[in-house]
Scaffold this motif. Structure first.
Motif, PDB file in Angstrom:
ATOM      1  N   GLU A 430       0.996  -1.152  -0.106  1.00 40.13           N
ATOM      2  CA  GLU A 430       0.225   0.088  -0.344  1.00 40.13           C
ATOM      3  C   GLU A 430       0.648   1.413   0.195  1.00 40.13           C
ATOM      4  N   ASN A 431       2.359   0.817   0.683  1.00 34.46           N
ATOM      5  CA  ASN A 431       2.791   2.572   0.301  1.00 34.46           C
ATOM      6  C   ASN A 431       2.683   3.354   1.494  1.00 34.46           C
ATOM      7  N   ASP A 432       1.848   2.660   2.452  1.00 30.89           N
ATOM      8  CA  ASP A 432       1.204   3.236   3.387  1.00 30.89           C
ATOM      9  C   ASP A 432       2.164   3.886   4.969  1.00 30.89           C
ATOM     10  N   LYS A 433       3.071   3.788   4.821  1.00 29.27           N
ATOM     11  CA  LYS A 433       4.142   4.665   5.718  1.00 29.27           C
ATOM     12  C   LYS A 433       4.174   4.338   7.208  1.00 29.27           C
ATOM     13  N   GLU A 434       3.335   5.577   7.644  1.00 23.80           N
ATOM     14  CA  GLU A 434       2.633   5.909   8.819  1.00 23.80           C
ATOM     15  C   GLU A 434       1.918   4.008   9.273  1.00 23.80           C
ATOM     16  N   LYS A 435       1.019   3.637   8.232  1.00 22.34           N
ATOM     17  CA  LYS A 435       0.516   2.536   9.123  1.00 22.34           C
ATOM     18  C   LYS A 435       1.326   1.902   9.486  1.00 22.34           C
ATOM     19  N   ALA A 436       2.467   1.603   8.495  1.00 21.28           N
ATOM     20  CA  ALA A 436       3.250   0.212   8.689  1.00 21.28           C
ATOM     21  C   ALA A 436       3.912   0.516   9.820  1.00 21.28           C
ATOM     22  N   LYS A 437       4.166   2.211  10.209  1.00 21.52           N
ATOM     23  CA  LYS A 437       4.882   2.480  11.556  1.00 21.52           C
ATOM     24  C   LYS A 437       3.912   2.180  12.147  1.00 21.52           C
ATOM     25  N   GLN A 438       2.763   1.610  12.324  1.00 20.44           N
ATOM     26  CA  GLN A 438       2.166   1.975  13.813  1.00 20.44           C
ATOM     27  C   GLN A 438       2.098   0.377  13.995  1.00 20.44           C
ATOM     28  N   LEU A 439       1.585  -0.319  12.673  1.00 18.71           N
ATOM     29  CA  LEU A 439       1.772  -1.910  12.938  1.00 18.71           C
ATOM     30  C   LEU A 439       2.936  -2.564  13.548  1.00 18.71           C
ATOM     31  N   LEU A 440       4.204  -2.055  12.507  1.00 25.34           N
ATOM     32  CA  LEU A 440       4.988  -2.740  13.167  1.00 25.34           C
ATOM     33  C   LEU A 440       5.558  -2.296  14.557  1.00 25.34           C
ATOM     34  N   SER A 441       5.414  -1.289  14.599  1.00 19.97           N
ATOM     35  CA  SER A 441       5.494  -1.077  16.718  1.00 19.97           C
ATOM     36  C   SER A 441       4.492  -1.570  17.197  1.00 19.97           C
ATOM     37  N   LYS A 442       3.599  -2.170  17.168  1.00 15.95           N
ATOM     38  CA  LYS A 442       2.847  -2.883  18.168  1.00 15.95           C
ATOM     39  C   LYS A 442       3.416  -4.026  18.290  1.00 15.95           C
ATOM     40  N   TYR A 443       3.746  -4.315  16.503  1.00 23.73           N
ATOM     41  CA  TYR A 443       4.901  -5.655  16.629  1.00 23.73           C
ATOM     42  C   TYR A 443       5.393  -5.996  17.926  1.00 23.73           C
ATOM     43  N   LEU A 444       6.520  -4.982  17.205  1.00 30.16           N
ATOM     44  CA  LEU A 444       7.933  -4.985  17.693  1.00 30.16           C
ATOM     45  C   LEU A 444       7.417  -5.107  19.689  1.00 30.16           C
ATOM     46  N   GLU A 445       6.075  -4.415  20.321  1.00 35.88           N
ATOM     47  CA  GLU A 445       5.802  -5.124  21.670  1.00 35.88           C
ATOM     48  C   GLU A 445       5.396  -6.141  22.147  1.00 35.88           C
ATOM     49  N   ILE A 446       4.222  -6.671  20.941  1.00 35.70           N
ATOM     50  CA  ILE A 446       4.192  -7.503  21.594  1.00 35.70           C
ATOM     51  C   ILE A 446       4.640  -8.737  20.935  1.00 35.70           C
ATOM     52  N   GLY A 447       5.360  -9.168  19.575  1.00 40.30           N
ATOM     53  CA  GLY A 447       6.257  -9.891  18.699  1.00 40.30           C
ATOM     54  C   GLY A 447       7.308 -10.949  19.533  1.00 40.30           C
TER      55      GLY A 447
END
Length: 466
Positions: A430-447
């Protein structure tokens, strides 16, 4: 052990010729009509008649109407035969004339040798007929019915007046379930034996044979009906079987097996109330018959089994529709069936609906149906959906995968790997960097997956530098 009904042949003609009484003369009359194969009268045919008791023989020639007249005949049992040039001889026996009776006999003559001997003229022919009878009876005993029929018919072609041959042929027809032919042969055997027994009233063997034949004739309607019932049941024509069993009940109202068999037919038609009614009649007539009470007790089980089979058939229909590519029909049929089937079959229907929606590219409905399938199966819904999403990823169906991963988070907002998959999709697809940043940051919290964490961090670095 199979009961052998075969009657051995006896020298009946010798009794007739030696013991038949001489009755008082009466004014009996006999007319013999001689016809060619087309039914045209034959003139100048020589006709003989013989009084079996007195062995008195008379002869006359037919007139232009093909008729020969015999008058002032004494009471007795008679034989008549005829010969004409170019035709094989024809004959008929045995018939009774008494009390001033007038009788007409028709003889049809076929082209052939006029000098051909008849069985009562040639002892060798009589012996041959008896030999064929014995062969046919042996084949009948061996249950070689087609062969027995052929041999017995040959015996009748030589001597058609032997009751034992007709009787054995009737038994052949009974085993072949040719009821009308069996009845006809029995009646012919009975008619002949009645004449022979009349001529020899003191002969116990004849009396016993006649009694046996009469019993068989009396049983014939029941035999025929029982055979028709058996055939109907074998052919799964249960309505016909029930109709025939009702006829049987009229003939044998106190036979409990009639009602038991009717119950079996009703069960096959799934008419259980009527089956119970028939079983109650059978039990009333024979309360000690265990099979009757056991079947009545099993009717509830049969009903449940059939109901379950019917529901499984509905599921099978949905599966078949999907296999045939009729996905919309499969969905409609599945929705109808969901209201009828038990909990054990509902997961399969939801799975089939999911497959059908998938084939129709209605992915939101497919995911919803698959979610329901997982819930009913008692499997972890988030894990099941995530695995489905991964299958879409491997197949290159990124948009469908995204849809599934979003559904995973609806079900379980703490499902870490869904954040990773959606984050990577947002960045690369999607080339949506802001959305990607939110989702991947969340992953780093719990993944917890080390490789995925490294990939997520690398993407976030790229996003920060951009």
């Amino acid at each position: 052990m199979r009961k052998n009904y075969t009657i051995q042949a006896i020298a009946i003609l010798s009794f007739l010729l030696t013991t038949l009484p001489l009755w008082a003369a009466k004014n009996n009359a006999l007319t013999v009509q001689c016809l060619d194969p087309d039914g045209n009268p034959l003139a100048k045919v020589q006709v003989w008649i013989m009084d079996i008791g007195s062995q008195d023989i008379k002869d006359e020639n037919t007139n232009r109407e093909g008729r020969a007249e015999f008058k002032k005949l004494q009471d007795g049992i008679y034989r008549v035969w005829a010969r004409s040039e170019g035709f094989a001889p024809a004959f008929q026996e045995f018939f009774v004339l008494e009390n001033g009776a007038s009788k007409e006999v028709t003889l049809s003559l076929e082209p052939g040798d006029p000098n051909q001997a008849l069985y009562f003229e040639d002892g060798n022919l009589a012996a041959r007929a008896n030999e064929l009878l014995q062969q046919g009876a042996a084949l009948l005993h061996q249950q070689k019915f087609d062969e027995a029929e052929k041999v017995l018919q040959e015996a009748l072609s030589v001597n058609p007046s032997e009751p034992n041959t007709h009787f054995n042929l009737a038994l052949v027809y009974l085993n072949q379930k040719q009821w009308d032919k069996a009845e006809e042969s029995l009646h012919r055997a009975q008619a002949l034996l009645e004449i022979f027994a009349r001529a020899n009233p003191n002969n116990p063997m004849l009396r016993q044979q006649l009694e046996n034949i009469r019993q068989q004739v009396e049983l014939m309607p029941l035999r025929k009906l029982a055979g028709e019932i058996d055939t109907a049941m074998q052919n799964k024509e249960f309505e016909t079987a029930v109709d025939k069993l009702e006829e049987m009940a009229e003939l044998q109202p106190n036979n409990p097996n009639v009602y038991y068999n009717a119950a079996l037919a009703y069960i096959q038609m799934n008419r259980m109330d009527e089956a119970v009614e028939q079983l109650d009649k059978a039990i009333e007539l024979d309360p000690n018959q265990q099979a009757f009470t056991e079947l009545k007790g099993r009717i509830g089980e049969i009903q449940e089994a059939r109901a379950e089979a019917a529901l499984k058939a509905k599921v099978a229909t949905v599966q078949s529709l999907n296999q045939e590519g009729k996905h919309a029909e499969a969905i409609e049929k599945a929705k109808e069936s969901l209201e009828e089937v038990g909990d054990d079959l509902k997961p399969t229907l939801w799975a089939e609906m999911a497959n059908a929606y998938m084939a129709l590219k209605d992915y939101p409905q497919a995911v919803a149906a698959y979610t329901k399938y997982l819930e009913l199966k008692g499997e972890p819904v988030d894990q099941g959906l995530f695995e489905l999403g991964q299958r879409f990823v491997r197949a290159g169906n990124q948009e469908q995968a995204k849809l599934v991963f979003e559904k995973v988070l609806e079900v379980n907002p703490a499902y870490a790997e869904a954040y990773y998959q959606l984050g990577m999709h947002a960045f690369y697809e999607e080339n949506d960097k802001e959305k990607a940043k939110q989702l991947l940051s969340k992953y780093l919290e719990i993944g917890q997956d080390e490789n995925n964490r490294n990939n997520a961090q690398n993407v976030l670095v790229v996003i920060e530098k951009s």
